[in-house]
Structure formats: C-alpha cells, structure tokens
Design a protein around this motif. Structure first.
Motif, PDB file in Angstrom:
ATOM      1  N   MET A   1     -20.080 -31.002  15.566  1.00 24.81           N
ATOM      2  CA  MET A   1     -19.206 -30.636  14.490  1.00 24.81           C
ATOM      3  C   MET A   1     -18.808 -31.865  13.685  1.00 24.81           C
ATOM      4  N   PRO A   2     -19.743 -32.512  13.065  1.00 25.32           N
ATOM      5  CA  PRO A   2     -19.358 -33.615  12.180  1.00 25.32           C
ATOM      6  C   PRO A   2     -19.104 -33.127  10.756  1.00 25.32           C
ATOM      7  N   CYS A   3     -18.323 -33.905  10.046  1.00 26.84           N
ATOM      8  CA  CYS A   3     -18.080 -33.669   8.622  1.00 26.84           C
ATOM      9  C   CYS A   3     -18.109 -35.025   7.928  1.00 26.84           C
ATOM     10  N   ILE A   4     -18.874 -35.113   6.851  1.00 27.26           N
ATOM     11  CA  ILE A   4     -18.924 -36.339   6.056  1.00 27.26           C
ATOM     12  C   ILE A   4     -18.364 -36.010   4.685  1.00 27.26           C
ATOM     13  N   GLN A   5     -17.246 -36.656   4.354  1.00 21.70           N
ATOM     14  CA  GLN A   5     -16.595 -36.468   3.058  1.00 21.70           C
ATOM     15  C   GLN A   5     -16.813 -37.730   2.232  1.00 21.70           C
ATOM     16  N   THR A   6     -17.343 -37.547   1.030  1.00 26.01           N
ATOM     17  CA  THR A   6     -17.714 -38.680   0.195  1.00 26.01           C
ATOM     18  C   THR A   6     -17.010 -38.611  -1.141  1.00 26.01           C
ATOM     19  N   LYS A   7     -16.319 -39.694  -1.482  1.00 28.06           N
ATOM     20  CA  LYS A   7     -15.684 -39.838  -2.796  1.00 28.06           C
ATOM     21  C   LYS A   7     -16.338 -41.014  -3.496  1.00 28.06           C
ATOM     22  N   VAL A   8     -16.764 -40.798  -4.732  1.00 28.47           N
ATOM     23  CA  VAL A   8     -17.390 -41.860  -5.522  1.00 28.47           C
ATOM     24  C   VAL A   8     -16.777 -41.885  -6.912  1.00 28.47           C
ATOM     25  N   ASN A   9     -16.881 -43.022  -7.563  1.00 27.63           N
ATOM     26  CA  ASN A   9     -16.348 -43.132  -8.921  1.00 27.63           C
ATOM     27  C   ASN A   9     -17.437 -42.960  -9.976  1.00 27.63           C
ATOM     28  N   VAL A  10     -18.614 -42.559  -9.563  1.00 26.82           N
ATOM     29  CA  VAL A  10     -19.725 -42.309 -10.474  1.00 26.82           C
ATOM     30  C   VAL A  10     -19.961 -40.799 -10.561  1.00 26.82           C
ATOM     31  N   THR A  11     -20.830 -40.402 -11.470  1.00 23.27           N
ATOM     32  CA  THR A  11     -21.164 -38.993 -11.615  1.00 23.27           C
ATOM     33  C   THR A  11     -22.321 -38.627 -10.689  1.00 23.27           C
ATOM     34  N   LEU A  12     -22.173 -37.529  -9.988  1.00 24.54           N
ATOM     35  CA  LEU A  12     -23.228 -37.011  -9.122  1.00 24.54           C
ATOM     36  C   LEU A  12     -23.941 -35.861  -9.823  1.00 24.54           C
ATOM     37  N   THR A  13     -25.218 -36.001 -10.035  1.00 26.48           N
ATOM     38  CA  THR A  13     -25.980 -34.865 -10.537  1.00 26.48           C
ATOM     39  C   THR A  13     -26.246 -33.933  -9.350  1.00 26.48           C
ATOM     40  N   PRO A  14     -26.533 -32.675  -9.599  1.00 28.36           N
ATOM     41  CA  PRO A  14     -26.875 -31.784  -8.487  1.00 28.36           C
ATOM     42  C   PRO A  14     -28.063 -32.298  -7.673  1.00 28.36           C
ATOM     43  N   GLU A  15     -29.011 -32.926  -8.326  1.00 24.27           N
ATOM     44  CA  GLU A  15     -30.177 -33.462  -7.632  1.00 24.27           C
ATOM     45  C   GLU A  15     -29.792 -34.617  -6.711  1.00 24.27           C
ATOM     46  N   LYS A  16     -28.940 -35.512  -7.180  1.00 29.90           N
ATOM     47  CA  LYS A  16     -28.499 -36.637  -6.347  1.00 29.90           C
ATOM     48  C   LYS A  16     -27.667 -36.146  -5.168  1.00 29.90           C
ATOM     49  N   GLU A  17     -26.784 -35.178  -5.426  1.00 27.03           N
ATOM     50  CA  GLU A  17     -25.967 -34.625  -4.356  1.00 27.03           C
ATOM     51  C   GLU A  17     -26.849 -34.007  -3.272  1.00 27.03           C
TER      52      GLU A  17
ATOM     53  N   TRP B   1     -24.883 -28.639  12.465  1.00 25.44           N
ATOM     54  CA  TRP B   1     -23.434 -28.483  12.490  1.00 25.44           C
ATOM     55  C   TRP B   1     -22.739 -29.349  11.441  1.00 25.44           C
ATOM     56  N   LEU B   2     -23.489 -30.050  10.640  1.00 22.66           N
ATOM     57  CA  LEU B   2     -22.909 -30.998   9.678  1.00 22.66           C
ATOM     58  C   LEU B   2     -22.355 -30.289   8.440  1.00 22.66           C
ATOM     59  N   MET B   3     -21.130 -30.635   8.081  1.00 26.52           N
ATOM     60  CA  MET B   3     -20.544 -30.209   6.815  1.00 26.52           C
ATOM     61  C   MET B   3     -20.399 -31.448   5.939  1.00 26.52           C
ATOM     62  N   CYS B   4     -20.803 -31.341   4.676  1.00 27.72           N
ATOM     63  CA  CYS B   4     -20.659 -32.437   3.711  1.00 27.72           C
ATOM     64  C   CYS B   4     -19.811 -31.968   2.550  1.00 27.72           C
ATOM     65  N   THR B   5     -18.935 -32.847   2.093  1.00 27.75           N
ATOM     66  CA  THR B   5     -18.194 -32.587   0.861  1.00 27.75           C
ATOM     67  C   THR B   5     -18.375 -33.787  -0.057  1.00 27.75           C
ATOM     68  N   PHE B   6     -18.341 -33.515  -1.363  1.00 27.81           N
ATOM     69  CA  PHE B   6     -18.533 -34.572  -2.357  1.00 27.81           C
ATOM     70  C   PHE B   6     -17.485 -34.446  -3.450  1.00 27.81           C
ATOM     71  N   GLU B   7     -16.929 -35.577  -3.837  1.00 27.34           N
ATOM     72  CA  GLU B   7     -16.049 -35.669  -4.993  1.00 27.34           C
ATOM     73  C   GLU B   7     -16.570 -36.815  -5.847  1.00 27.34           C
ATOM     74  N   ASP B   8     -16.947 -36.511  -7.069  1.00 26.71           N
ATOM     75  CA  ASP B   8     -17.433 -37.576  -7.957  1.00 26.71           C
ATOM     76  C   ASP B   8     -16.429 -37.812  -9.073  1.00 26.71           C
ATOM     77  N   GLY B   9     -16.650 -38.883  -9.800  1.00 33.28           N
ATOM     78  CA  GLY B   9     -15.775 -39.227 -10.913  1.00 33.28           C
ATOM     79  C   GLY B   9     -14.357 -39.572 -10.494  1.00 33.28           C
ATOM     80  N   CYS B  10     -14.163 -39.997  -9.252  1.00 30.01           N
ATOM     81  CA  CYS B  10     -12.826 -40.354  -8.771  1.00 30.01           C
ATOM     82  C   CYS B  10     -12.365 -41.664  -9.412  1.00 30.01           C
ATOM     83  N   ARG B  11     -11.086 -41.733  -9.701  1.00 25.46           N
ATOM     84  CA  ARG B  11     -10.519 -43.005 -10.158  1.00 25.46           C
ATOM     85  C   ARG B  11     -10.303 -43.853  -8.916  1.00 25.46           C
ATOM     86  N   MET B  12     -11.050 -44.959  -8.847  1.00 24.33           N
ATOM     87  CA  MET B  12     -11.000 -45.816  -7.677  1.00 24.33           C
ATOM     88  C   MET B  12     -10.907 -47.278  -8.101  1.00 24.33           C
ATOM     89  N   TYR B  13     -10.224 -48.052  -7.276  1.00 23.36           N
ATOM     90  CA  TYR B  13     -10.095 -49.488  -7.502  1.00 23.36           C
ATOM     91  C   TYR B  13     -10.458 -50.207  -6.215  1.00 23.36           C
TER      92      TYR B  13
END
Length: 114
Positions: free
Chosen positions: A1-17, A38-50
């Motif tokens: 039961m792993p989950c990988i949550q990814t936040k990036v400050n760039v744009t993710l195209t559906p193909e890249k995701e 059992w892997l769940m992945c979540t993606f958030e793109d365009g995040c304001r990050m420093y």
C-alpha cells in the motif's frame, strides 16, 4: 500500500504524467514487497514553490507513504529512482527535489484496516 504524492512547479502534460506514473510503478519495487498493483500516485503541477529563497528553477516535493517498515537502503534506492525520473521527464535537477518518507502503522482500504 504505497502512495507517491508529487508536487512540482512546472506544468505536467497528460503524457508526462502518464510516463512518470508508469516509471514510479517500476521504481516502487525498490521497497521490498511493494508493487504497482497497490501503488497510488497523485500529482499537483504548477505549484508555487521556493527553494533556497528562489522560485525560478524547476523543483519538486515528493512524499512516499508506505504501510509498514522498509530498510533505509530501499529508501535510498527509491530516492535515486524518483530523482532520476523527474530529471529525465521534467528536467528537474536532483538537487531541486526533496523526497519525504513516511512509514504508516495503520492503513485503511476497502472499508477496513490492515
């Protein structure tokens, strides 16, 4: 039961995701007993990050949650895999990626807990 949550400050195209999701599915096997089944992945793109006080460079924050325990060597290997995937797919330098690991004692699924 792993989950990988990814936040990036760039744009993710559906193909890249999709490509990243597939590669994460292979990479999760670095942790003994974990598979894409059992892997769940979540993606958030365009995040304001420093990072280091600046927002200009591509960067990512990744959280990996696993049910149970895993050896530190598995996490080391997975960090290498994750940073390599983000470098190859999104041109995010490995030194602009943080990976946080969390070992979870209680995990619910399908109306009950493991």
């Amino acid at each position: 039961m792993p989950c990988i949550q990814t936040k990036v400050n760039v744009t993710l195209t559906p193909e890249k995701e999709e490509a990243i999701k597939q590669k994460f599915g292979q990479a999760i096997t670095a942790i003994p007993g974990k598979t894409e089944n059992w892997l769940m992945c979540t993606f958030e793109d365009g995040c304001r990050m420093y990072f280091r006080g600046e927002a200009g460079a591509p960067m990512a924050f990744v959280e990996v949650k696993v049910y149970g325990k895993a050896p530190a060597s598995a996490f080391d290997r997975l960090t290498g895999e994750i940073t390599g995937i983000l470098r190859d797919e999104l041109d995010i330098a490995p030194d602009h990626v943080y990976v946080k690991y969390e070992e979870v004692a209680s995990w619910g699924w399908n109306g009950a807990n493991f």
